[in-house]
Design a protein around this motif. Structure first.
Motif, mmCIF file in Angstrom:
data_model
loop_
_atom_site.group_PDB
_atom_site.id
_atom_site.type_symbol
_atom_site.label_atom_id
_atom_site.label_comp_id
_atom_site.label_asym_id
_atom_site.label_seq_id
_atom_site.Cartn_x
_atom_site.Cartn_y
_atom_site.Cartn_z
ATOM 1 N N VAL A 184 0.874 -1.176 0.000
ATOM 2 C CA VAL A 184 0.000 0.000 0.000
ATOM 3 C C VAL A 184 0.910 1.225 0.000
ATOM 4 C CG1 VAL A 184 -1.710 1.311 1.316
ATOM 5 C CG2 VAL A 184 -1.910 -1.174 1.149
ATOM 6 N N VAL A 185 0.812 2.040 -1.063
ATOM 7 C CA VAL A 185 1.684 3.212 -1.214
ATOM 8 C C VAL A 185 0.912 4.524 -1.168
ATOM 9 C CG1 VAL A 185 3.495 1.943 -2.447
ATOM 10 C CG2 VAL A 185 1.635 3.037 -3.741
ATOM 11 N N GLY A 186 -0.395 4.446 -0.950
ATOM 12 C CA GLY A 186 -1.210 5.651 -0.823
ATOM 13 C C GLY A 186 -2.557 5.271 -0.258
ATOM 14 N N SER A 187 -3.204 6.254 0.378
ATOM 15 C CA SER A 187 -4.555 6.002 0.874
ATOM 16 C C SER A 187 -5.302 7.310 1.065
ATOM 17 C CB SER A 187 -4.542 5.209 2.191
ATOM 18 O OG SER A 187 -4.067 5.999 3.256
ATOM 19 N N VAL A 188 -6.618 7.193 1.121
ATOM 20 C CA VAL A 188 -7.502 8.328 1.364
ATOM 21 C C VAL A 188 -8.792 7.790 1.951
ATOM 22 C CG1 VAL A 188 -8.528 8.309 -0.966
ATOM 23 C CG2 VAL A 188 -8.472 10.451 0.346
ATOM 24 N N ARG A 189 -9.457 8.618 2.786
ATOM 25 C CA ARG A 189 -10.732 8.237 3.387
ATOM 26 C C ARG A 189 -11.830 9.178 2.942
ATOM 27 N NH1 ARG A 189 -6.153 7.335 6.639
ATOM 28 N NH2 ARG A 189 -6.594 5.959 8.343
ATOM 29 N N GLY A 190 -13.025 8.644 2.833
ATOM 30 C CA GLY A 190 -14.189 9.456 2.518
ATOM 31 C C GLY A 190 -15.372 9.030 3.363
ATOM 32 N N SER A 191 -16.118 10.004 3.812
ATOM 33 C CA SER A 191 -17.355 9.738 4.542
ATOM 34 C C SER A 191 -18.348 10.806 4.111
ATOM 35 C CB SER A 191 -17.125 9.783 6.061
ATOM 36 O OG SER A 191 -16.684 11.066 6.449
ATOM 37 N N SER A 192 -19.577 10.673 4.534
ATOM 38 C CA SER A 192 -20.561 11.691 4.165
ATOM 39 C C SER A 192 -21.423 12.020 5.364
ATOM 40 C CB SER A 192 -21.423 11.218 2.996
ATOM 41 O OG SER A 192 -22.076 10.023 3.318
ATOM 42 N N ASP A 193 -21.951 13.235 5.344
ATOM 43 C CA ASP A 193 -22.857 13.619 6.421
ATOM 44 C C ASP A 193 -24.270 13.730 5.868
ATOM 45 O OD1 ASP A 193 -22.821 16.110 5.126
ATOM 46 O OD2 ASP A 193 -21.402 16.967 6.546
ATOM 47 N N GLN A 194 -25.214 14.011 6.737
ATOM 48 C CA GLN A 194 -26.628 13.976 6.362
ATOM 49 C C GLN A 194 -27.012 15.039 5.344
ATOM 50 O OE1 GLN A 194 -25.155 14.529 9.223
ATOM 51 N NE2 GLN A 194 -26.476 15.458 10.740
ATOM 52 N N ASP A 195 -26.223 16.093 5.189
ATOM 53 C CA ASP A 195 -26.586 17.119 4.205
ATOM 54 C C ASP A 195 -25.990 16.866 2.821
ATOM 55 O OD1 ASP A 195 -23.952 17.879 4.481
ATOM 56 O OD2 ASP A 195 -24.373 19.949 5.059
ATOM 57 N N GLY A 196 -25.400 15.693 2.613
ATOM 58 C CA GLY A 196 -24.872 15.347 1.305
ATOM 59 C C GLY A 196 -23.455 15.813 1.054
ATOM 60 N N THR A 197 -22.765 16.243 2.101
ATOM 61 C CA THR A 197 -21.376 16.680 1.940
ATOM 62 C C THR A 197 -20.447 15.500 2.171
ATOM 63 O OG1 THR A 197 -21.910 18.915 2.681
ATOM 64 C CG2 THR A 197 -19.595 18.269 2.780
ATOM 65 N N GLY A 198 -19.599 15.254 1.198
ATOM 66 C CA GLY A 198 -18.587 14.215 1.320
ATOM 67 C C GLY A 198 -17.354 14.782 1.998
ATOM 68 N N GLN A 199 -16.954 14.149 3.074
ATOM 69 C CA GLN A 199 -15.764 14.557 3.816
ATOM 70 C C GLN A 199 -14.594 13.699 3.345
ATOM 71 O OE1 GLN A 199 -15.906 16.998 6.173
ATOM 72 N NE2 GLN A 199 -18.127 17.201 6.182
ATOM 73 N N ILE A 200 -13.514 14.337 2.938
ATOM 74 C CA ILE A 200 -12.331 13.615 2.459
ATOM 75 C C ILE A 200 -11.182 13.906 3.410
ATOM 76 C CG2 ILE A 200 -10.680 13.384 0.562
ATOM 77 C CD1 ILE A 200 -12.994 14.207 -1.322
ATOM 78 N N GLY A 201 -10.445 12.860 3.791
ATOM 79 C CA GLY A 201 -9.353 13.077 4.732
ATOM 80 C C GLY A 201 -8.266 12.036 4.643
ATOM 81 N N ARG A 202 -7.190 12.364 5.341
ATOM 82 C CA ARG A 202 -6.030 11.474 5.494
ATOM 83 C C ARG A 202 -5.453 11.017 4.158
ATOM 84 N NH1 ARG A 202 -6.648 9.740 11.176
ATOM 85 N NH2 ARG A 202 -7.059 11.803 12.036
ATOM 86 N N LEU A 203 -5.466 11.911 3.179
ATOM 87 C CA LEU A 203 -4.840 11.607 1.887
ATOM 88 C C LEU A 203 -3.336 11.557 2.086
ATOM 89 C CD1 LEU A 203 -4.936 11.333 -1.230
ATOM 90 C CD2 LEU A 203 -4.926 13.821 -1.341
ATOM 91 N N CYS A 204 -2.730 10.436 1.731
ATOM 92 C CA CYS A 204 -1.278 10.333 1.862
ATOM 93 C C CYS A 204 -0.712 9.423 0.774
ATOM 94 C CB CYS A 204 -0.865 9.874 3.252
ATOM 95 S SG CYS A 204 -1.435 8.258 3.773
ATOM 96 N N VAL A 205 0.500 9.761 0.354
ATOM 97 C CA VAL A 205 1.225 9.010 -0.673
ATOM 98 C C VAL A 205 2.642 8.792 -0.158
ATOM 99 C CG1 VAL A 205 2.147 9.109 -3.036
ATOM 100 C CG2 VAL A 205 -0.147 9.988 -2.552
ATOM 101 N N HIS A 206 3.144 7.584 -0.332
ATOM 102 C CA HIS A 206 4.496 7.260 0.118
ATOM 103 C C HIS A 206 5.470 8.311 -0.429
ATOM 104 C CE1 HIS A 206 8.239 5.156 0.815
ATOM 105 N NE2 HIS A 206 7.572 4.261 1.528
ATOM 106 N N PRO A 207 6.401 8.790 0.398
ATOM 107 C CA PRO A 207 7.322 9.848 -0.046
ATOM 108 C C PRO A 207 8.069 9.534 -1.347
ATOM 109 C CG PRO A 207 7.498 9.553 2.323
ATOM 110 C CD PRO A 207 6.578 8.465 1.813
ATOM 111 N N ARG A 208 8.399 8.299 -1.577
ATOM 112 C CA ARG A 208 9.151 7.978 -2.806
ATOM 113 C C ARG A 208 8.297 8.071 -4.068
ATOM 114 N NH1 ARG A 208 8.369 2.513 -1.009
ATOM 115 N NH2 ARG A 208 7.538 1.234 -2.693
ATOM 116 N N LEU A 209 6.978 8.153 -3.911
ATOM 117 C CA LEU A 209 6.086 8.228 -5.066
ATOM 118 C C LEU A 209 5.372 9.565 -5.189
ATOM 119 C CD1 LEU A 209 4.571 4.642 -4.892
ATOM 120 C CD2 LEU A 209 6.309 5.487 -6.461
ATOM 121 N N GLN A 210 5.693 10.509 -4.318
ATOM 122 C CA GLN A 210 5.048 11.815 -4.386
ATOM 123 C C GLN A 210 5.525 12.574 -5.622
ATOM 124 O OE1 GLN A 210 5.706 13.716 -0.593
ATOM 125 N NE2 GLN A 210 4.438 12.223 0.477
ATOM 126 N N GLY A 211 4.643 13.429 -6.132
ATOM 127 C CA GLY A 211 4.990 14.248 -7.282
ATOM 128 C C GLY A 211 4.714 13.597 -8.627
#
Length: 167
Positions: free
Chosen positions: A66-93
């Motif tokens: 696993v060299v990258g990950s991201v999380r998504g959730s949603s709330d009751q008003d239809g807004t998608g919350q995105i968080g913890r986006l990360c990419v292994h340092p050797r693959l960034q850019g």
């Protein structure tokens, strides 16, 4: 022959790799803020497992790693919350963060009927802010996280163009 990075939904058995990757990736953020107690560095394995079970979690894989990950959730008003986006340092850019961000957005629209997206990043995190601006996000406010870091809140409509270009 080189391997391709594949983005897919995370599985329960990915939790430990996600947590280790997150710990590695957020060291730079911790250094930037002089705070090694930022939320991504104190998260527990059990809470990552719970996120995988209840939220949309995507991973980027290079072979079995696993060299990258991201999380998504949603709330009751239809807004998608995105968080913890990360990419292994050797693959960034190399556009992997943008691919993960698009995967989270697509998943939130398709599986959670999101009509807009919201995310946040630290106010000194220029690389993150550039990525989010290129993806069409605009600042809508600030807040201080539980870890004491000042965060910039960014949003965009789910119907907004995925990437804006400059003339």
């Amino acid at each position: 022959m080189g391997m391709s990075v594949i983005i897919s939904a995370a599985a329960a058995q990915d939790a430990e790799q996600i947590l280790k990757l997150q710990y590695l990736c957020f060291q730079g953020e911790a250094e930037l803020y002089g705070n090694y107690r930022i939320d991504p560095l104190v998260q527990t394995l059990d809470s990552v497992r719970a996120e995988i079970a209840t939220n949309l979690v995507f991973v980027a894989r290079l072979g079995d790693e696993v060299v990258g990950s991201v999380r998504g959730s949603s709330d009751q008003d239809g807004t998608g919350q995105i968080g913890r986006l990360c990419v292994h340092p050797r693959l960034q850019g190399h556009g992997l963060g943008a691919r993960l961000l698009r995967a989270a957005e697509s998943g939130l629209v398709d599986e959670r009927s999101a009509t807009r997206f919201r995310l946040h990043t630290g106010h000194r995190s220029e690389g993150n802010l550039r990525l989010y601006r290129r993806a069409g996000y605009a600042p809508v406010g600030n807040e201080t996280g539980q870890d004491g870091v000042r965060m910039i809140l960014l949003e965009k409509d789910a119907t907004a163009p995925a990437y804006v270009t400059r003339a």
